[in-house]
Design an enzyme around this catalytic site. Structure first.
Site, PDB file in Angstrom:
ATOM      1  N   SER A   1       0.839  -1.194   0.000  1.00 15.69           N
ATOM      2  CA  SER A   1       0.000   0.000   0.000  1.00 15.69           C
ATOM      3  C   SER A   1       0.878   1.249   0.000  1.00 15.69           C
ATOM      4  CB  SER A   1      -0.971  -0.039   1.186  1.00 15.69           C
ATOM      5  OG  SER A   1      -2.010   0.890   1.025  1.00 15.69           O
TER       6      SER A   1
ATOM      7  N   GLU B   1      -9.387  -5.727  -3.081  1.00 14.57           N
ATOM      8  CA  GLU B   1      -8.717  -4.603  -2.443  1.00 14.57           C
ATOM      9  C   GLU B   1      -9.696  -3.640  -1.763  1.00 14.57           C
ATOM     10  OE1 GLU B   1      -5.529  -3.883  -2.137  1.00 14.57           O
ATOM     11  OE2 GLU B   1      -4.493  -5.190  -3.552  1.00 14.57           O
TER      12      GLU B   1
ATOM     13  N   HIS C   1      -7.611  -5.920   1.209  1.00 13.29           N
ATOM     14  CA  HIS C   1      -6.370  -5.156   1.123  1.00 13.29           C
ATOM     15  C   HIS C   1      -5.435  -5.509   2.278  1.00 13.29           C
ATOM     16  CE1 HIS C   1      -3.979  -1.615   0.031  1.00 13.29           C
ATOM     17  NE2 HIS C   1      -4.092  -1.132   1.260  1.00 13.29           N
TER      18      HIS C   1
END
Length: 526
Positions: free
Chosen positions: A222, A336, A431
């Site tokens: 990320s 995600e 995610h």
């Protein structure tokens, strides 16, 4: 008689010393540039926790590039996790991110420390090094998050190092006053400068932990993956690493604003804080600064994040550049957005049809054929599939562009396994859900009902990552073949059935996204 007593006493003392050896042997030492460290060991891996790589960025050092860490006398204990950088904390977790995914320890501005896990028996081992850069939207996260414990991954034969870096307003505030006082005429990006400083420290000191300074891989997820790409782009990181891993990061599509935009936000923060100068801002307490930041419009999200500062990024052309050309292993999870979008799973057919029409214009009918939304149930399945495919398309376009100017390989993946736990059917392969499998930290969450299949996937994923760090190729004996991404556009999907090669997208789907981009559209992971 006295001689006999002395012998008996001597034997007893020796026996006591022998009994004490296992405990003493658990403490390893390492000598770095600043002094000697005493770490701790568990099994075949030793840990050195809370090692300073820069001076505390406090008081007059707030909003300045990191300075060298001070030397110390004697032996410094390195057996306790350091404070995390200043941020709001939710120690019980939120959404799909249970407690092991979040910061659970103290936070402080004095946070420029790193954690090292090494299986090396001697400093001469020359093991490859993995440097982990945590995610958290540049406003949260820490090297001390439980799922980032590097013990299990290091046990596979590499040195694992997790680093902290300044976050939020402390790490990314730009301001005209800061720009004026900077010799480089730059401000903002202090968090990225921390990352560069950590890499320089690691290159200089890796050998002390049995690491090879010539074989450093940077990795992150990320915001950590965005950081990986920023480090690849900046001239400041030249020569500091040889490989990279970007999890949920390539094709991310985050905006990096001009410094003037960020300076305006810094000026608004100063006004909100009631300060008249940078010196006054440096005298404010963290609580005062954070209270002022909450009053700003758009205070959430990426309120303070990387900018084109004039130093890390000399100009806008540097952002996204391949300055430090390097092999990359990259990928994303299949779901995600399930934890990132509060409205996920609540769409109606009318909403989805309207969104497709407004987003894709003349191509909307073709998108509706691939992503139908005749009912609410079908519409929510479409939202999920479209979000996944947009991310994969963005990654395909990123890889295509990268390969035009690089001879180095790209290996790409899709993680589709649902991590068991609260609301698993809702959040699915959310995610960051692959991270505990990579690190082998499934045990950090005893409330998640992991089974044998999860442990097999964790072993598989860890082996792929370690092979990449060691050799620049994830493949190895006994592992399903992972094809290099090339004109055949093959990736590997890692899920319930193990790992299998597949096209990144069906040809008609990728063609539709290509036509959309050629018509002026934009696709990104987020």
């Amino acid at each position: 008689m006295r001689t006999g007593i002395r012998k008996v006493m001597g034997l007893a003392v020796a026996a006591m010393a022998i009994q004490a050896l296992p405990a003493a042997a658990q403490i390893r030492s390492a000598t770095v540039a600043e002094g000697q460290l005493a770490g701790k060991s568990a099994g075949a891996v030793s840990a050195f926790l809370g090692v300073p790589f820069a001076a505390p960025p406090v008081a007059e050092n707030r909003w300045k590039p990191p300075l060298a860490a001070a030397r110390w006398q004697g032996v410094r204990r390195a057996d306790t996790l350091p404070s995390s950088c200043r941020q709001e904390v939710t120690p019980n977790g939120f959404g799909p991110w249970t407690h092991e995914y979040v910061v659970t320890n103290a936070v402080s501005e004095d946070c420029l420390y790193l954690n090292v896990w090494t299986p090396a028996k001697t400093a001469a081992a020359k093991l490859p090094v993995l440097v982990w850069i945590h995610g958290g939207a540049f406003s949260s996260g820490s090297a001390s998050v439980p799922i980032y414990d590097g013990s299990a991954l290091a046990a596979k034969g590499i040195v694992v190092i997790a680093i902290n870096y300044r976050l939020g307003l402390y790490g990314f505030m730009a301001h005209p006053g800061l720009t004026a006082e900077s010799p480089a005429g730059a401000s903002g990006n202090y968090g990225l400068l921390d990352q560069v400083a950590a890499l320089k420290w690691i290159k200089a000191n890796a050998a002390a932990f049995g690491g090879d300074p010539a074989r450093i891989t940077i990795a992150g997820q990320s915001a950590g993956a965005a950081s990986v790409h920023h480090l690849i782009a900046t001239p400041l990181a030249k020569g500091l690493f040889v490989r990279a891993i970007a999890q949920s990061g390539s094709g991310m599509g985050l905006n990096v604003p001009a410094r003037a935009t960020a300076e305006a936000r810094g000026t608004a923060l100063m006004t909100s804080a009631g300060a008249g100068s940078i010196d006054e801002m440096r005298r404010l307490s963290p609580d005062q600064l954070e209270a002022a930041a909450k009053t700003l419009a758009g205070a959430g999200g990426l309120a303070f994040a990387p900018v084109v500062d004039g130093l890390v990024f000399p100009d806008t052309g540097t952002v996204g550049a391949n300055t430090n050309d390097t092999p990359i292993l990259t990928g994303m999870t299949a779901d995600e957005m399930t934890g990132l979008n509060p409205a996920f799973g609540k769409a109606t057919a009318a909403q989805v049809q309207g969104t497709l029409a407004s987003s894709y214009g003349a191509l909307a009918p073709q998108f509706l054929k691939l992503y139908p939304a005749a009912s609410d149930a079908e519409a929510n399945a479409t939202v999920s599939a479209l979000a996944r495919d947009r991310g994969l398309a963005a990654m395909a376009f990123w890889a295509q562009q990268r390969q035009r100017g690089s001879r180095n390989p790209v290996y790409a993946y899709l993680w589709s396994h649902w991590e068991p736990g609260p609301d698993a059917a809702r959040y699915r392969a959310f995610h960051s859900s692959e991270i505990p499998y990579v690190f082998g930290t499934l045990g950090a969450s005893p409330e998640r009902p992991f089974g044998a299949a999860d442990r097999r996937l964790s072993a598989l994923l860890g082996d792929y990552w370690v092979n990449w760090v060691k050799r620049g190729d994830p493949n190895g004996s006994g592992l399903p073949h992972w094809p290099r991404y090339s004109s055949n556009q093959q990736i590997i999907e890692i899920g319930d059935d193990g790992a299998k090669a597949r096209p990144i997208l069906p040809a008609d789907t990728l063609d539709l996204f290509t036509r959309y981009v050629e018509s002026g559209g934009r696709v990104s992971l987020f």
